[in-house]
Design a protein around this motif. Structure first.
Motif, PDB file in Angstrom:
ATOM      1  N   ILE A   1       0.877  -1.201   0.110  1.00 12.28           N
ATOM      2  CA  ILE A   1       0.007   0.188   0.005  1.00 12.28           C
ATOM      3  C   ILE A   1       0.999   1.376   0.165  1.00 12.28           C
ATOM      4  O   ILE A   1       1.037   1.863   1.117  1.00 12.28           O
ATOM      5  CB  ILE A   1      -1.108  -0.107   1.418  1.00 12.28           C
ATOM      6  CG1 ILE A   1      -1.767  -1.341   1.392  1.00 12.28           C
ATOM      7  CG2 ILE A   1      -1.920   1.131   1.080  1.00 12.28           C
ATOM      8  CD1 ILE A   1      -2.270  -1.505   2.693  1.00 12.28           C
ATOM      9  N   ALA A   2       1.549   1.499  -1.236  1.00 13.01           N
ATOM     10  CA  ALA A   2       2.552   2.426  -1.122  1.00 13.01           C
ATOM     11  C   ALA A   2       2.510   3.240  -2.769  1.00 13.01           C
ATOM     12  O   ALA A   2       3.276   2.651  -3.514  1.00 13.01           O
ATOM     13  CB  ALA A   2       3.785   1.754  -1.026  1.00 13.01           C
ATOM     14  N   GLU A   3       1.350   3.543  -2.941  1.00  9.68           N
ATOM     15  CA  GLU A   3       1.253   4.122  -4.355  1.00  9.68           C
ATOM     16  C   GLU A   3       2.109   4.988  -4.908  1.00  9.68           C
ATOM     17  O   GLU A   3       2.441   4.881  -6.154  1.00  9.68           O
ATOM     18  CB  GLU A   3      -0.379   4.894  -4.608  1.00  9.68           C
ATOM     19  CG  GLU A   3      -1.458   3.802  -4.349  1.00  9.68           C
ATOM     20  CD  GLU A   3      -1.851   3.522  -2.798  1.00  9.68           C
ATOM     21  OE1 GLU A   3      -1.132   4.275  -1.997  1.00  9.68           O
ATOM     22  OE2 GLU A   3      -2.728   2.975  -2.589  1.00  9.68           O
ATOM     23  N   GLN A   4       2.432   5.882  -4.145  1.00 11.35           N
ATOM     24  CA  GLN A   4       3.688   6.905  -4.748  1.00 11.35           C
ATOM     25  C   GLN A   4       4.833   6.431  -5.174  1.00 11.35           C
ATOM     26  O   GLN A   4       5.470   6.417  -6.399  1.00 11.35           O
ATOM     27  CB  GLN A   4       4.020   7.977  -3.715  1.00 11.35           C
ATOM     28  CG  GLN A   4       2.667   8.715  -3.096  1.00 11.35           C
ATOM     29  CD  GLN A   4       3.102   9.515  -1.956  1.00 11.35           C
ATOM     30  OE1 GLN A   4       3.929  10.536  -2.131  1.00 11.35           O
ATOM     31  NE2 GLN A   4       2.526   9.375  -0.972  1.00 11.35           N
TER      32      GLN A   4
ATOM     33  N   VAL B   1       0.635  -0.374 -13.751  1.00 11.75           N
ATOM     34  CA  VAL B   1       0.276   0.037 -12.551  1.00 11.75           C
ATOM     35  C   VAL B   1      -1.094  -0.108 -12.159  1.00 11.75           C
ATOM     36  O   VAL B   1      -1.827   0.635 -12.845  1.00 11.75           O
ATOM     37  CB  VAL B   1       0.671   1.538 -12.261  1.00 11.75           C
ATOM     38  CG1 VAL B   1       0.188   2.086 -10.809  1.00 11.75           C
ATOM     39  CG2 VAL B   1       2.286   1.730 -12.427  1.00 11.75           C
ATOM     40  N   VAL B   2      -1.500  -0.899 -10.969  1.00 13.90           N
ATOM     41  CA  VAL B   2      -2.740  -1.203 -10.901  1.00 13.90           C
ATOM     42  C   VAL B   2      -3.220  -0.880  -9.685  1.00 13.90           C
ATOM     43  O   VAL B   2      -2.769  -1.156  -8.616  1.00 13.90           O
ATOM     44  CB  VAL B   2      -3.043  -2.908 -11.127  1.00 13.90           C
ATOM     45  CG1 VAL B   2      -4.387  -3.145 -10.908  1.00 13.90           C
ATOM     46  CG2 VAL B   2      -2.526  -3.305 -12.406  1.00 13.90           C
ATOM     47  N   THR B   3      -4.324  -0.161  -9.807  1.00  8.23           N
ATOM     48  CA  THR B   3      -5.003   0.326  -8.493  1.00  8.23           C
ATOM     49  C   THR B   3      -6.267   0.815  -8.570  1.00  8.23           C
ATOM     50  O   THR B   3      -6.996   0.679  -9.753  1.00  8.23           O
ATOM     51  CB  THR B   3      -4.242   1.511  -7.664  1.00  8.23           C
ATOM     52  OG1 THR B   3      -4.580   2.009  -6.295  1.00  8.23           O
ATOM     53  CG2 THR B   3      -3.820   2.664  -8.547  1.00  8.23           C
TER      54      THR B   3
ATOM     55  N   ARG C   1      -3.491  10.024  -5.372  1.00 16.53           N
ATOM     56  CA  ARG C   1      -2.237   9.585  -4.596  1.00 16.53           C
ATOM     57  C   ARG C   1      -1.023   9.632  -5.230  1.00 16.53           C
ATOM     58  O   ARG C   1      -0.193  10.007  -5.020  1.00 16.53           O
ATOM     59  CB  ARG C   1      -2.516   8.392  -3.796  1.00 16.53           C
ATOM     60  CG  ARG C   1      -1.279   8.057  -2.835  1.00 16.53           C
ATOM     61  CD  ARG C   1      -1.414   9.050  -1.553  1.00 16.53           C
ATOM     62  NE  ARG C   1      -2.547   8.855  -0.731  1.00 16.53           N
ATOM     63  CZ  ARG C   1      -2.433   7.944   0.436  1.00 16.53           C
ATOM     64  NH1 ARG C   1      -1.052   7.475   0.545  1.00 16.53           N
ATOM     65  NH2 ARG C   1      -3.381   8.083   1.045  1.00 16.53           N
ATOM     66  N   MET C   2      -1.131   9.295  -6.728  1.00 15.52           N
ATOM     67  CA  MET C   2       0.121   9.046  -7.430  1.00 15.52           C
ATOM     68  C   MET C   2       0.444  10.212  -8.374  1.00 15.52           C
ATOM     69  O   MET C   2       1.352   9.995  -9.150  1.00 15.52           O
ATOM     70  CB  MET C   2      -0.092   7.921  -8.581  1.00 15.52           C
ATOM     71  CG  MET C   2      -0.164   6.514  -7.859  1.00 15.52           C
ATOM     72  SD  MET C   2      -0.092   5.169  -9.358  1.00 15.52           S
ATOM     73  CE  MET C   2      -0.218   3.704  -8.089  1.00 15.52           C
ATOM     74  N   CYS C   3      -0.541  11.139  -8.610  1.00 13.29           N
ATOM     75  CA  CYS C   3      -0.693  12.100  -9.371  1.00 13.29           C
ATOM     76  C   CYS C   3       1.001  12.869  -9.797  1.00 13.29           C
ATOM     77  O   CYS C   3       1.276  12.798 -10.811  1.00 13.29           O
ATOM     78  CB  CYS C   3      -1.415  13.281  -9.256  1.00 13.29           C
ATOM     79  SG  CYS C   3      -1.802  14.631 -10.469  1.00 13.29           S
TER      80      CYS C   3
END
Lengths: 312, 283
Positions: free
Chosen positions: A56-59, A77-79, A87-89
């Motif tokens: 659980i570390a999207e960045q 990248v799958v979420t 979160r990843m923007c």
């Protein structure tokens, strides 16, 4: 309306990525601990050497994918759409879009489809966010087969791509032989009284509305605009020039998504009227998916009513 | 194609590199001298001792990678790339100018030799981990070197990336923390205490080496140990450094984070650096 088959578009991703992974060992899945919900289970089982899960570390997930892409990999990248876009923007902007790397975001739970999860999980801003970042391509397929074809097209596309899928089952509108091209709208119905341009899970509403209108003697042109960037401006311009009355329908905020993109074309042409149907710039709540759409006027009835109002 | 310089030669190479840093920031009248100087020994040791690279083929797929996560100190890397022959030395005069390959923060598609674009702090380590992971997936033996700022470890993504590095046993990932104890607004202790940075990396599953990061002997020794250690653990060299290292009036001064020297300061800095060359003749 009764449909023969109902399948979530996330399943289209889950099935196609396995086929692609078998054909090309550079295709990777990078999960962030919601792979089961995003349908990467088969890939994980069948292609363990191409499967990564960074927790659980999207960045970090975005950065790892960028690093892999610099080495010739094609990481998916799958979420969920909410996390993949927000979160990843900045990591995607800086490390994938700016260097124009082959990072593909495959995000389930687009729009209000994570209905009972509530507003935290409903992604109504995501396509707009990525539409405004240079080098990004932004896609939402309408059904299972479109998802499969567009996932494959995204892998072949040079540069970063954002793909958005539904959690919920949606009708199968196409067959397995239907071809899709990134950046080319799909004409679903011919007509010259009004144009309905939709994407994703709302395409079926556009098709149903067109049938209701047709029964009343109004012929609607229906376009599945699965790619909102690069937008098929020729297709939109044809709707503006040949019809001049356009309704956009999307499971996304009416700001900055498909509706805005279509309005930009019409405004620059200096003609045509556009009515945007979508999420009314408000957060959702835990409620059934169809109710959330209805609360925002994303219904067959409203499309029909707006079409009649436009025609006057 | 590794260089095999003696420590004395590396020290002189580092002086050359620092002079180029000062020169390009002076000409640009913009840039970050403090952190570029504190990381200079590590950059020098990487490019002229540790790394196998080919300046004529910057994207050679088996090369070692260098990720400058503290991207604002790119003058140090740009100097190294020019001195290695990735591009002409005169390009250094274009730093931060319109149309230059030498952007204010590194851009991989503009500047040959930059392995990933950086500049937004906290993001480079995840990218470096991705590169190290790609080597493992492909059965290749290249290393990935990643320079972090100390203040940069305030960012949560750094610690997320450590998790990935540990989980996937990225022993080919060699991190350097440029621990000069100064960040933009003040000392690390004032702004966000690092606590024990070495123990933190150790707790996240790294093999750590704590050294004087401005002592070339120690930097080279730590790099050699890190590269030789094949124990499945990612490596972290905690380098105690001096911000502004080598230029007396810049040393340990928080004000020299992102300021260019004026003409007088420029000449003083270059004179001081000129006196730091060592004798390379043995005996």
């Amino acid at each position: 309306m009764k449909y023969e088959k109902m399948i979530a578009t996330r399943d289209g991703f889950g099935d196609e990525i396995v086929e692609m992974g078998k054909e090309n060992s550079n295709i990777l899945v990078v999960d962030a601990d919601i792979g089961k919900s995003c349908k990467t289970g088969a890939f994980r089982k069948e292609l363990p050497a191409q499967y990564l899960n960074v927790g659980i570390a999207e960045q970090n997930c975005a950065g790892v994918a960028a690093g892999l892409a610099t080495c010739g990999k094609i990481p998916f990248v799958v979420t969920y759409a909410a996390f993949g876009s927000m979160r990843m923007c900045e990591m995607i902007r800086q490390e994938a879009a700016y260097p124009n790397l082959n990072v593909k975001l495959a995000c389930s739970h687009g729009g209000v489809t994570p209905a009972n999860d509530g507003a935290s999980h409903q992604a109504i801003e995501d396509m707009g966010i990525y539409r405004s970042i240079p080098n990004m391509t932004v896609i939402m397929p309408a059904d299972y087969y479109a998802a499969r074809k567009l996932v494959r097209a995204a892998a072949d596309w040079d540069g970063p791509v954002y793909l958005r899928f539904t959690r919920d089952k949606v009708p199968v509108l196409y067959d397995e032989n239907t071809e899709f091209e990134i950046g080319k709208g799909k004409l679903l119905r011919r007509g010259n009284d009004v144009a309905i341009i939709a994407n994703g899970d709302t395409v079926r509403l556009a098709v149903e509305a067109a049938e209701v209108l047709s029964a009343e003697g109004i012929e609607a042109r229906v376009v599945d605009m699965h790619t909102i960037k690069p937008l098929d401006t020729a297709c939109v311009a044809a709707c503006v020039n040949e019809i001049g009355k356009i309704i956009t329908v999307e499971d996304h905020n009416i700001m900055n998504g498909l509706g805005s993109a279509v309005c930009e074309v019409a405004a620059e042409l200096g003609k045509g009227k556009v009515k945007r149907i979508g999420i009314q710039d408000q957060f959702g709540q835990s409620a059934p998916y169809e109710r959330l759409l209805a609360i925002n006027g994303v219904t067959v009835e409203n499309i029909v009513a707006q079409a009649k109002a436009l025609i006057g | 194609m590794k260089d095999n310089l003696s420590v004395a030669e590396l020290k002189n190479k580092c002086v050359d590199l620092k002079k180029n840093v000062i020169d390009m920031i002076y000409k640009a009248q913009s840039g970050h001298p403090g952190g570029s100087l504190s990381v200079a020994d590590f950059v020098t040791a990487c490019y002229w001792h540790a790394m196998d690279v080919d300046p004529k083929n910057p994207r050679w797929e088996d090369r070692d990678r260098f990720v400058l996560s503290k991207g604002h100190t790119c003058p140090a890397q740009y100097a190294a790339l020019a001195m290695k022959g990735y591009f002409d030395m005169s390009v250094l005069n274009t730093l931060r100018k319109e149309g230059s390959p030498l952007q204010g923060h590194p851009s991989m598609n503009k500047c040959p030799g930059i392995d990933i674009s950086t500049g937004s702090l906290g993001q480079g380590l995840a990218c470096a981990a991705g590169m190290a992971l790609a080597a493992k997936l492909d059965g290749k033996d290249y290393n990935v070197f990643c320079a972090l700022g100390d203040g940069e470890t305030n960012e949560g993504e750094i610690w997320e990336a450590c998790g990935t590095a540990h989980k996937y046993k990225l022993e080919n990932l060699i991190v350097f923390v440029d621990w000069n104890n100064l960040q933009l607004d003040g000392t690390c202790d004032e702004i966000m205490p690092l606590i024990d940075i070495g123990k933190k990396f150790e707790a996240f599953g790294f093999e750590t080496f704590e050294i004087n990061g401005n002592c070339m002997e120690q930097v080279v020794d730590a790099l050699d140990q890190a590269m030789a250690s094949k124990n499945g653990l990612p490596k972290c060299i905690i380098g105690k450094t001096v911000k502004g290292n080598g230029v007396s009036f810049m040393e340990n001064q928080v004000g020299w984070h992102g300021v260019a020297p004026n003409e007088e300061q420029y000449h003083q800095a270059m004179d001081e650096l000129d006196r730091q060359y060592v004798n390379t003749v043995e005996g």
